[in-house]
Scaffold this active site. Sequence first.
Site, PDB file in Angstrom:
ATOM      1  NE  ARG A 116      -1.997   2.457 -18.316  1.00 14.45           N
ATOM      2  CZ  ARG A 116      -1.627   1.199 -17.854  1.00 14.45           C
ATOM      3  NH1 ARG A 116      -2.743   0.414 -17.656  1.00 14.45           N
ATOM      4  NH2 ARG A 116      -0.412   0.834 -17.883  1.00 14.45           N
ATOM      5  CE  LYS A 171      -8.664   0.481 -10.617  1.00 17.28           C
ATOM      6  NZ  LYS A 171      -9.027   0.614  -9.335  1.00 17.28           N
ATOM      7  CG  HIS A 212       0.299  -3.733  22.705  1.00 14.36           C
ATOM      8  ND1 HIS A 212       0.732  -4.230  24.000  1.00 14.36           N
ATOM      9  CD2 HIS A 212      -0.820  -4.783  22.530  1.00 14.36           C
ATOM     10  CE1 HIS A 212       0.043  -5.267  24.403  1.00 14.36           C
ATOM     11  NE2 HIS A 212      -0.740  -5.481  23.611  1.00 14.36           N
ATOM     12  CG  ASN A 266       3.294   2.507 -19.353  1.00 13.57           C
ATOM     13  OD1 ASN A 266       2.490   1.402 -18.993  1.00 13.57           O
ATOM     14  ND2 ASN A 266       3.647   2.913 -18.025  1.00 13.57           N
ATOM     15  N   GLY A 267       6.683   3.095 -18.415  1.00 10.42           N
ATOM     16  CA  GLY A 267       7.501   2.338 -17.682  1.00 10.42           C
ATOM     17  C   GLY A 267       8.734   3.145 -17.462  1.00 10.42           C
ATOM     18  CD  GLU A 269      -6.940   4.265  -2.509  1.00 11.29           C
ATOM     19  OE1 GLU A 269      -7.752   3.369  -2.348  1.00 11.29           O
ATOM     20  OE2 GLU A 269      -6.085   4.448  -3.385  1.00 11.29           O
ATOM     21  CD1 TRP A 284       0.692   8.873 -11.259  1.00 10.31           C
ATOM     22  CD2 TRP A 284       2.822   7.730 -11.523  1.00 10.31           C
ATOM     23  NE1 TRP A 284       0.880   8.566 -10.092  1.00 10.31           N
ATOM     24  CE2 TRP A 284       2.239   7.980 -10.066  1.00 10.31           C
ATOM     25  CE3 TRP A 284       3.862   7.090 -11.506  1.00 10.31           C
ATOM     26  CZ2 TRP A 284       3.040   7.439  -8.889  1.00 10.31           C
ATOM     27  CZ3 TRP A 284       4.636   6.552 -10.583  1.00 10.31           C
ATOM     28  CH2 TRP A 284       4.194   6.769  -9.277  1.00 10.31           C
ATOM     29  CB  CYS A 290       2.305   6.458 -18.600  1.00  8.09           C
ATOM     30  SG  CYS A 290       3.424   7.406 -17.577  1.00  8.09           S
ATOM     31  CE  LYS A 307     -10.086   2.096  -1.404  1.00  4.95           C
ATOM     32  NZ  LYS A 307      -9.650   0.751  -1.619  1.00  4.95           N
ATOM     33  CD  GLU A 363      -9.300  -1.821   0.866  1.00  3.88           C
ATOM     34  OE1 GLU A 363      -8.326  -2.036   0.860  1.00  3.88           O
ATOM     35  OE2 GLU A 363      -9.981  -1.253  -0.091  1.00  3.88           O
TER      36      GLU A 363
HETATM   37  C1  AGP Z   1      -6.407   0.501  -3.892  1.00  6.08           C
HETATM   38  O1  AGP Z   1      -7.650   1.555  -3.915  1.00  6.08           O
HETATM   39  C2  AGP Z   1      -5.440   1.089  -4.735  1.00  6.08           C
HETATM   40  N1  AGP Z   1      -5.602   2.329  -5.413  1.00  6.08           N
HETATM   41  C3  AGP Z   1      -4.182   0.025  -4.714  1.00  6.08           C
HETATM   42  O2  AGP Z   1      -3.815  -0.183  -3.501  1.00  6.08           O
HETATM   43  C4  AGP Z   1      -4.244  -1.125  -5.511  1.00  6.08           C
HETATM   44  O3  AGP Z   1      -5.087  -1.927  -4.931  1.00  6.08           O
HETATM   45  C5  AGP Z   1      -2.876  -1.647  -5.771  1.00  6.08           C
HETATM   46  O4  AGP Z   1      -2.283  -0.942  -6.593  1.00  6.08           O
HETATM   47  C6  AGP Z   1      -2.729  -3.046  -6.392  1.00  6.08           C
HETATM   48  O5  AGP Z   1      -3.353  -2.950  -7.703  1.00  6.08           O
HETATM   49  P1  AGP Z   1      -3.749  -4.543  -8.527  1.00  6.08           P
HETATM   50  O6  AGP Z   1      -4.832  -4.959  -7.614  1.00  6.08           O
HETATM   51  O7  AGP Z   1      -4.075  -3.740  -9.738  1.00  6.08           O
HETATM   52  O8  AGP Z   1      -2.612  -5.057  -8.572  1.00  6.08           O
END
Ligand code: AGP
Length: 610
Positions: free
Chosen positions: A27, A605, A505, A99-100, A489, A74, A2, A486, A482
């Site tokens: 956020r 984010k 395996h 937020n929280g 997501e 969020w 949020c 990507k 990674e």
């Molecule tokens: C990556 O594309 C993400 N959206 C997510 O995995 C991110 O890297 C993770 O939430 C950690 O965030 P930070 O690096 O701000 O701690």
Amino acid sequence: MCGIVAAVAQRNVQGILLEGLKRLEYRGYDSAGMTVMHKSALTRHRTVGKVAALDECLANAPLPGKAGIAHTRWATHGKPTAANAHPHHSDDQVAVVHNGIIENFEGLKRELEAAGYAFSSQTDTEVIAHRLADTLAGGATLFDAVQHTVRTLGGAYALGVMSPREPGVVIGARQGSPLVVGVGIDEAFLASDPLALLQVTDRFIYLEEGDLVELKNGGRIRIVDRDGQTVERPVHMFEYADGAASKGNYRHFMLKEIFEQPAVIGAALEGRLGEASALAESFGPEAPALFAQTRQIQLIACGTSYHAGLVARYWLERYAGVPVQIEVASEFRYRHPVVADGTLFVTLSQSGETADTLAALRFAKALGYVGSLAICNVPGSSLVRESDLALMTRAGPEIGVASTKAFTTQLIALMLLTLAVGKGRASAGEQAEIVAALKTLPDICRQVLALDGDIETLAQAFAEKRHALFLGRGAHFPVALEGALKLKEISYIHAEGYPAGELKHGPLALVDSEMPVISVAPNDALLEKLKSNLQEVRARGGELFVFADEGVGIDDSEDDVTVLYLPPVHEALAPLLYTLPLQLLSYHVAVLKGTDVDQPRNLAKSVTVE
Ligand code: AGP
């Protein structure tokens, strides 16, 4: 997650709050709302969906006023509905944005219901509004009511509060979630992130855990710490140019951020390299002494940052001769670790506000680590302020939810750490070669980004697929992880990353003509092993897409193999370079699928809840 923004200004604040929300949308973006003080009364709009829906609503029915609070959500408790959107009011006597997560909200709710308060949402936040109203009814000032109320809250919060009883006042509070004060000229602001306020100020106060702040007409700011003492907090100038928060000529922030990588990699290296090493002082004045005591490293992170740490484990062991342990923060914080003497605790985070990473750092403080280092992209973030040492990754604001330039600059920072903490496993000559290669890296990255058109064409093969496998070996196994993260997501295609040697395996059973297999194949010591693993895929009818060095000798004469060649790069830096085509591939697949590239569904984010 949020995003919160608040203002007490000399002018109408609706536009300031709305612009702030747009900049905070990374956020959370499932609903939004705003409350403004108008003629000593609270006026509010709340809408479902992105901030654009609130914008439209405000265009039809503006909210004029010189003090206000706003929120982009969020969802944690309760679905994304207008009733669950913030601000939450109690009988139009109090408005609150939060937020929280309030962990003890159920008990508080029962008490408030017994006292006659009716709840109109499913959120945890609404208990704060009613508790504040209850305390105000007893004659408290708004500041005292917030101070009293937060003492009853368990969990995490950043709050913005206002009441018609004190029309030119906004109160903020933080515990476990970020909140900054923007210092204007006779005006004052609150936000979850300075970016939200760069349109009105470049001067910020970073609140400490447990702080309360009162913003009043005329830009008056009073901060009280968790012990109730009035305190002065330093005012910081914000370093980024405001233009960093706009897309420029790019269609999406993610694409802009991918193409910024040569420049930000250069910035991350600037002034931090010697002839055959990295300058330990770049990590802080105490770093040389702390690195001299360091015998082991514990890396902690989440998501993409965790993948950067996985790459670094290979580097730290191979080139620095330092044993490394690595774990995701959400697991580490609940373990009972045994800490070997001389272990340095290193956190990796783009935002510096990730709840699990921050909690892991706080948990680690009592465990006997030799010290803590944060590798982070946000100066002044909680992680940076609470660590002994910090190295800024200098990627500039990353707005796209999918992390790209933050990852590659973390890798640069981790290579600098490898060079600075080295215990002599790599010779001076080897180190000098890496230093020289780092200096040419921005140019090589530009050459890889020039392959964008080819990768866009390649992406067409994925648009109709439902699953994909990413393979790599050695330090390229985390690159495969990674790549898979990507793709899933932003394109919502199910993807898994595997060490190629592990395929036989189990996952090999998944391979058929419907399962594209993507592999990164630089010309390194494991190339021949990887090629055998790729043969196993072809033998089972799998379709292969390989990013490789020229001359690796992968036969692409048949239709079942597509190879895209990358320019040569020093072996140590290949994980960084090979990440770039995977970022572009995911981006183009997502564009073809028509997903919301910068704000993928269900994500945010900055993950400031556990
Ligand atoms: C990556 O594309 C993400 N959206 C997510 O995995 C991110 O890297 C993770 O939430 C950690 O965030 P930070 O690096 O701000 O701690």
